[in-house]
Design an enzyme around this catalytic site. Structure first.
Site, short mmCIF file in Angstrom:
data_model
loop_
_atom_site.label_atom_id
_atom_site.label_comp_id
_atom_site.label_asym_id
_atom_site.label_seq_id
_atom_site.Cartn_x
_atom_site.Cartn_y
_atom_site.Cartn_z
N LYS A 15 0.86 -0.47 -3.99
CA LYS A 15 1.29 -1.58 -3.19
C LYS A 15 0.67 -2.82 -3.61
O LYS A 15 1.34 -3.96 -3.54
CB LYS A 15 1.12 -1.38 -1.70
CG LYS A 15 1.95 -0.12 -1.01
CD LYS A 15 3.48 -0.29 -1.29
CE LYS A 15 4.35 0.70 -0.53
NZ LYS A 15 5.71 0.17 -0.64
N TYR A 64 -1.60 4.90 -3.39
CA TYR A 64 -0.64 4.07 -2.48
C TYR A 64 -1.26 2.72 -2.82
O TYR A 64 -0.37 1.75 -2.73
CB TYR A 64 -0.85 4.46 -0.87
CG TYR A 64 0.37 3.87 -0.16
CD1 TYR A 64 1.69 4.32 -0.30
CD2 TYR A 64 -0.07 3.08 0.86
CE1 TYR A 64 2.46 3.87 0.42
CE2 TYR A 64 1.02 2.58 1.65
CZ TYR A 64 2.19 2.93 1.45
OH TYR A 64 3.38 2.48 2.23
#
Length: 299
Positions: free
Chosen positions: A154, A150
């Site tokens: 991001k 993640y």
């Protein structure tokens, strides 16, 4: 605040639930016309019908499908003024214990899905001198153990959006990055079902250890869309993280080692619980991929 968006055509990916669905409602209330994109056709159609918009079922990682959707949105509305690349999924747990396919899927959806979204819709935004908002995360500002996929995705979309801003700004297109901390969505609630991950998050320093309500966070994003902001912060304190982000990798690297050492026995004993994607959105993505592999995908 409603005048800047009145009559504008806004595309939102990942709009079936959570941030995307609530953002659609808030932008509709400000006069926007909506084109909603995602993997859950029934949920998307329900949100679209409620708001007088339209919906398209598509996997954001499918470049051909996204190009088709972009063409159909322009054909339906005549233009696109705003695109919000919001679709995202997550997994949690130690990298070496993760399933490679699940880890890679987070990168595909969050990063490459955003790339495919931009590739499909930027020509329309150039034509309208529009606005592209890339939803990133606190995870783009600071690394975190057990969130490698993640955080990488991001951080990647943040850098991608900053690069786009420099490329297309002279053509009249504004590009923004939206940052959210832990916000009350299906994704965060799904992650909190894991006792070990939930307790580790509770040990983070304030204000990063809280779950924040969804409505005020999305209201801030809606304000950012109306202003076509370069940076949008769903929680007020995230703006301050920009000033200290250079110090965070070393700090997290030191403190994270201590926390991982303490949690390692429980993580090892419960490793089978965290093999897949988290939350209802993650379940929808896994279901769609199973249907595709078995030949049951919709035409």
């Amino acid at each position: 605040m409603s005048k800047p968006l009145h009559g504008q055509v806004v595309v939102i990916t990942g709009a079936a639930r959570g941030v995307g669905a609530l953002l659609a409602r808030k932008l509709s209330a400000r006069g926007a016309q909506l084109a909603l994109v995602g993997l859950e056709p029934d949920e998307l159609a329900q949100v679209a019908a409620e708001l007088g918009g339209r919906s398209w079922e598509a996997d954001v990682t499918d470049r051909d499908a996204m190009a088709r959707v972009a063409d159909e949105v322009v054909a339906a509305y005549g233009r696109v003024d705003v695109v919000v690349a919001n679709a995202g999924i997550a997994t949690g747990g130690p990298f070496l214990a993760s399933e490679a396919r699940t880890f890679d899927r987070v990168i595909e959806v969050n990063l490459l899905g955003s790339v495919a979204t931009a590739r499909a819709f930027l020509p329309a935004l150039v034509a309208s001198r529009g606005y592209y908002l890339q939803i990133a995360s606190l995870a783009a500002l600071t690394p975190a153990p057990m969130m490698a996929a993640y955080c990488a995705s991001k951080a990647g979309v943040e850098a991608f959006a900053h690069s786009l801003r420099a490329e297309v700004g002279y053509q009249g297109v504004k590009v923004g990055v939206g940052y959210l901390s832990w916000t009350d969505t299906d994704m965060v609630r799904g992650a909190d079902q894991d006792d070990v991950l939930r307790e580790l998050r509770a040990r983070l320093p304030w204000p990063t250890n809280r779950t924040y309500p969804l409505d005020p966070a999305v209201e801030r994003i809606a304000d950012g869309v109306a202003r076509r902001s370069a940076h949008v912060y769903a929680q007020w304190w995230l703006r301050g993280m920009q000033a200290v982000r250079g110090y965070l990798p070393s700090l997290v690297g030191t403190v994270g080692q201590r926390e991982m050492r303490r949690a390692e026995p429980r993580l090892r004993a419960t490793a089978d619980r965290r093999r897949g994607l988290v939350g209802a959105g993650g379940a929808a993505d896994e279901t769609a991929r199973k249907d595709l592999s078995s030949g049951n995908s919709a035409p």
